[in-house]
Motif scaffolding. Structure first.
Motif, short mmCIF file in Angstrom:
data_model
loop_
_atom_site.label_atom_id
_atom_site.label_comp_id
_atom_site.label_asym_id
_atom_site.label_seq_id
_atom_site.Cartn_x
_atom_site.Cartn_y
_atom_site.Cartn_z
N VAL A 124 1.99 33.96 -13.98
CA VAL A 124 1.78 32.86 -13.05
C VAL A 124 0.83 33.30 -11.94
O VAL A 124 0.98 34.38 -11.36
CB VAL A 124 3.12 32.40 -12.45
CG1 VAL A 124 2.92 31.29 -11.43
CG2 VAL A 124 4.05 31.93 -13.55
N GLU A 125 -0.15 32.45 -11.66
CA GLU A 125 -1.11 32.75 -10.60
C GLU A 125 -0.45 32.58 -9.23
O GLU A 125 0.34 31.66 -9.03
CB GLU A 125 -2.29 31.78 -10.73
CG GLU A 125 -3.48 32.13 -9.89
CD GLU A 125 -4.68 31.21 -10.17
OE1 GLU A 125 -5.59 31.19 -9.32
OE2 GLU A 125 -4.68 30.55 -11.20
N ARG A 126 -0.79 33.45 -8.30
CA ARG A 126 -0.14 33.41 -7.00
C ARG A 126 -0.68 32.27 -6.14
O ARG A 126 -1.82 31.82 -6.32
CB ARG A 126 -0.32 34.74 -6.27
CG ARG A 126 -1.66 34.92 -5.59
CD ARG A 126 -1.66 36.20 -4.75
NE ARG A 126 -2.80 36.25 -3.86
CZ ARG A 126 -2.82 35.72 -2.64
NH1 ARG A 126 -1.75 35.10 -2.18
NH2 ARG A 126 -3.90 35.81 -1.88
N LYS A 127 0.15 31.80 -5.21
CA LYS A 127 -0.25 30.75 -4.30
C LYS A 127 -1.14 31.34 -3.21
O LYS A 127 -0.86 32.40 -2.69
CB LYS A 127 0.98 30.13 -3.65
CG LYS A 127 0.65 28.95 -2.76
CD LYS A 127 1.79 28.65 -1.81
CE LYS A 127 1.42 27.55 -0.83
NZ LYS A 127 0.26 27.89 0.01
N LYS A 128 -2.24 30.63 -2.90
CA LYS A 128 -3.15 31.08 -1.85
C LYS A 128 -2.89 30.31 -0.56
O LYS A 128 -2.44 29.18 -0.59
CB LYS A 128 -4.61 30.85 -2.26
CG LYS A 128 -5.16 31.88 -3.24
CD LYS A 128 -4.74 31.55 -4.60
CE LYS A 128 -5.39 32.38 -5.67
NZ LYS A 128 -5.03 31.94 -7.00
N TYR A 129 -3.21 30.95 0.56
CA TYR A 129 -3.03 30.26 1.84
C TYR A 129 -4.09 29.16 1.97
O TYR A 129 -5.19 29.27 1.41
CB TYR A 129 -3.13 31.26 3.01
CG TYR A 129 -4.44 31.97 3.10
CD1 TYR A 129 -5.50 31.44 3.83
CD2 TYR A 129 -4.64 33.18 2.44
CE1 TYR A 129 -6.71 32.10 3.91
CE2 TYR A 129 -5.85 33.85 2.51
CZ TYR A 129 -6.88 33.29 3.25
OH TYR A 129 -8.09 33.94 3.32
N GLY A 130 -3.76 28.09 2.68
CA GLY A 130 -4.67 26.97 2.82
C GLY A 130 -4.68 26.06 1.61
O GLY A 130 -5.49 25.14 1.51
N ARG A 131 -3.79 26.30 0.66
CA ARG A 131 -3.70 25.48 -0.55
C ARG A 131 -2.26 25.04 -0.75
O ARG A 131 -1.33 25.71 -0.30
CB ARG A 131 -4.15 26.29 -1.78
CG ARG A 131 -5.57 26.76 -1.69
CD ARG A 131 -6.36 26.16 -2.81
NE ARG A 131 -7.79 26.32 -2.59
CZ ARG A 131 -8.68 25.53 -3.15
NH1 ARG A 131 -8.29 24.54 -3.92
NH2 ARG A 131 -9.96 25.72 -2.95
N ALA A 132 -2.07 23.93 -1.47
CA ALA A 132 -0.73 23.42 -1.74
C ALA A 132 -0.02 24.28 -2.78
O ALA A 132 1.16 24.57 -2.66
CB ALA A 132 -0.78 21.97 -2.20
N LYS A 133 -0.77 24.66 -3.83
CA LYS A 133 -0.24 25.54 -4.87
C LYS A 133 -1.28 26.61 -5.12
O LYS A 133 -2.03 26.96 -4.22
CB LYS A 133 0.08 24.73 -6.14
CG LYS A 133 1.15 23.67 -5.87
CD LYS A 133 1.75 22.97 -7.06
CE LYS A 133 0.91 22.76 -8.25
NZ LYS A 133 1.52 21.93 -9.28
N ALA A 134 -1.37 27.13 -6.33
CA ALA A 134 -2.33 28.20 -6.59
C ALA A 134 -3.77 27.70 -6.46
O ALA A 134 -4.62 28.37 -5.89
CB ALA A 134 -2.11 28.77 -7.99
N ARG A 135 -4.03 26.50 -7.00
CA ARG A 135 -5.40 25.96 -6.95
C ARG A 135 -5.47 24.59 -6.29
O ARG A 135 -6.53 24.21 -5.80
CB ARG A 135 -5.96 25.86 -8.37
CG ARG A 135 -6.07 27.23 -9.01
CD ARG A 135 -6.75 27.17 -10.33
NE ARG A 135 -6.84 28.51 -10.90
CZ ARG A 135 -7.69 28.86 -11.83
NH1 ARG A 135 -8.54 27.98 -12.31
NH2 ARG A 135 -7.72 30.09 -12.29
N ARG A 136 -4.39 23.84 -6.29
CA ARG A 136 -4.42 22.49 -5.73
C ARG A 136 -4.52 22.56 -4.22
O ARG A 136 -3.76 23.28 -3.57
CB ARG A 136 -3.12 21.78 -6.11
CG ARG A 136 -3.04 20.42 -5.45
CD ARG A 136 -2.03 19.52 -6.05
NE ARG A 136 -1.78 18.24 -5.50
CZ ARG A 136 -2.41 17.58 -4.58
NH1 ARG A 136 -3.42 18.11 -3.95
NH2 ARG A 136 -2.07 16.38 -4.20
N SER A 137 -5.46 21.79 -3.66
CA SER A 137 -5.57 21.77 -2.20
C SER A 137 -4.87 20.54 -1.66
O SER A 137 -4.50 19.64 -2.41
CB SER A 137 -7.04 21.78 -1.78
OG SER A 137 -7.74 20.73 -2.38
N PHE A 138 -4.69 20.50 -0.33
CA PHE A 138 -4.02 19.38 0.29
C PHE A 138 -4.89 18.13 0.20
O PHE A 138 -6.12 18.23 0.11
CB PHE A 138 -3.70 19.72 1.75
CG PHE A 138 -2.77 20.89 1.89
CD1 PHE A 138 -1.43 20.78 1.52
CD2 PHE A 138 -3.21 22.12 2.37
CE1 PHE A 138 -0.56 21.86 1.64
CE2 PHE A 138 -2.36 23.18 2.50
CZ PHE A 138 -1.04 23.06 2.13
#
Length: 143
Positions: A124-138
């Motif tokens: 599983v790809e890790r969640k990044k800061y500034g994003r809702a999930k790993a790739r999905r942005s707000f």
């Protein structure tokens, strides 16, 4: 491979007649011991049919034996940690394959061709800061 570079594989069996293999899949890690027997598979102290209730997961575990035409000839004792049931079943399958490879070197080519000795590196790809999930942005709001 040429004759000069061919690897000599030796069976690695302990005093109790068992062979060991570590299996990994997603976040699950399985420690697996294989020995000649009646085909009994114990996972975390429970029978495989109670631990892995879904038939698909039991089918995944038994794939290495099917590829070798040795169903019901080995007893398996496994302890598995981490991940969910699907990842744990994949880890046990990988561990069984590696233990069988150590038990008898002539199994190696069949297991390698079937893809059972290759570790599935997808995690599983890790969640990044500034994003809702790993790739999905707000959701973007203009106003």
């Amino acid at each position: 491979m040429t004759e000069a570079t061919e690897i000599q594989r030796v069976a690695k069996v302990d005093a109790l007649g068992r062979s060991y293999g570590t299996g990994r899949r997603k976040n699950a890690i399985a420690r697996v011991w294989v020995k000649p027997g009646t085909g009994k598979i114990i996972v975390n102290g429970r029978d495989q049919s109670t631990y892995f209730a879904r038939p698909v997961l039991r089918m995944i575990i038994n794939q290495p034996f099917g590829a070798l035409d040795r169903a019901g000839t080995f007893d398996v004792f496994a302890t598995v940690k981490g991940g969910g049931l699907s990842g744990q079943a994949g880890a046990v399958r990988h561990g069984i394959s590696r233990a069988l490879d150590r038990f008898s070197p002539e199994f190696h080519s069949v297991l390698r061709k079937g893809g059972f000795l290759t570790r599935d590196s997808r995690v599983v790809e890790r969640k990044k800061y500034g994003r809702a999930k790993a790739r999905r942005s707000f959701q973007f709001s203009k106003r």
